[in-house]
Motif scaffolding. Structure first.
Motif, mmCIF file in Angstrom:
data_model
loop_
_atom_site.group_PDB
_atom_site.id
_atom_site.type_symbol
_atom_site.label_atom_id
_atom_site.label_comp_id
_atom_site.label_asym_id
_atom_site.label_seq_id
_atom_site.Cartn_x
_atom_site.Cartn_y
_atom_site.Cartn_z
ATOM 1 N N ILE A 1 -20.308 28.032 -5.534
ATOM 2 C CA ILE A 1 -20.001 26.601 -5.562
ATOM 3 C C ILE A 1 -19.521 26.254 -6.956
ATOM 4 O O ILE A 1 -20.230 26.496 -7.944
ATOM 5 C CB ILE A 1 -21.234 25.755 -5.184
ATOM 6 N N TRP B 1 -18.184 23.294 -9.472
ATOM 7 C CA TRP B 1 -18.186 21.848 -9.702
ATOM 8 C C TRP B 1 -17.141 21.531 -10.764
ATOM 9 O O TRP B 1 -17.275 21.907 -11.922
ATOM 10 C CB TRP B 1 -19.578 21.423 -10.150
ATOM 11 N N THR C 1 -28.461 20.824 -9.258
ATOM 12 C CA THR C 1 -28.123 22.143 -9.790
ATOM 13 C C THR C 1 -29.167 23.195 -9.437
ATOM 14 O O THR C 1 -28.830 24.366 -9.267
ATOM 15 C CB THR C 1 -27.945 22.083 -11.318
ATOM 16 N N PRO D 1 -24.403 25.435 -9.104
ATOM 17 C CA PRO D 1 -22.939 25.411 -9.231
ATOM 18 C C PRO D 1 -22.457 26.001 -10.556
ATOM 19 O O PRO D 1 -23.146 25.920 -11.576
ATOM 20 C CB PRO D 1 -22.615 23.921 -9.155
ATOM 21 N N GLU E 1 -19.822 25.286 -13.400
ATOM 22 C CA GLU E 1 -19.149 24.071 -13.857
ATOM 23 C C GLU E 1 -17.872 24.401 -14.616
ATOM 24 O O GLU E 1 -17.849 25.295 -15.459
ATOM 25 C CB GLU E 1 -20.081 23.242 -14.744
#
Length: 218
Positions: A36, A38, A200, A205, A207
């Protein structure tokens, strides 16, 4: 969508221009199955523009976005393994909630039968509103209906989501987090923007802050 994992997304030295303005440059991007990502940055930095590049809806000023080694704009397989939900919900006011979701599922080549649509709405706690007209919904309820598409995606794929948490209440956020967590666990991947803090601890995630890739003003 029979692939065991989501497509591997890759870009090097990516740059994006909107009109006369260079939004960002020299961006290296990778999204792996089960990950994932972000996407962060100030308003106007190019977050939505980057999502559109990844989805194959626009072209980069420099560089290219590939999925499993093929340019995303030329890969039919990638389009079958992509779910793109923009900031706007794309729901028709004069349709019922069920009809609106079925329409979205149909145009994206997903199962759109009544049972599938109702199960997806129930996953976002919109089952009781399934016969209501879209025009009667709040903004948070509209967002839930648009996000119900994600509940019809059992196969690993790449989800590209622009502000998916926008207008959701605490329960809606928890339901979306569950969908994201489950998707990553089965080998799917997610690239999303959010001005709201992510969970988180639950989502873990990676970033990327576009502020670090801002082009110097002329």
């Amino acid at each position: 969508m029979s692939a065991a994992t989501a497509p591997r997304l890759h870009a090097e030295a990516l740059a994006c221009r909107r009109g006369l303005r260079l939004l960002f440059k020299d961006l290296n991007l990778g999204v792996e199955p089960g990950q994932i990502v972000w996407l962060r940055g100030h308003n106007g930095r190019g977050k939505t523009s980057l999502l559109r590049l990844v989805a194959g809806l626009s072209s980069a000023e420099h560089g290219d976005v590939t999925a499993d080694g093929l340019p995303v704009r030329k890969s039919a397989d990638f389009r079958e393994r992509l779910v793109f939900i923009g900031h706007h919900n794309a729901l028709k006011d004069d349709l019922t909630v069920t009809e609106a979701l079925q329409f979205l599922l149909r145009i994206h080549g997903r199962p759109s039968d009544l049972a599938t649509a109702h199960a997806a709405l129930a996953a976002l706690d919109m089952g009781s509103r399934r016969n209501a007209f879209v025009r009667t919904l709040s903004q948070g309820q509209r967002r839930r209906v648009a996000l119900a598409r994600l509940a019809v995606e059992p196969a690993p794929s790449l989800w590209v989501l622009d502000e998916p948490f926008d207008a959701l209440d605490v329960d809606g956020i928890a339901r979306l987090n569950g969908l994201l967590e489950g998707h990553a666990a089965r080998g799917g991947s997610v690239l999303l923007t959010s001005h709201l803090p992510l969970d988180t601890a639950r989502l873990s995630p990676t970033e990327i802050n576009l502020d670090a890739y801002a082009a110097a003003p002329r």
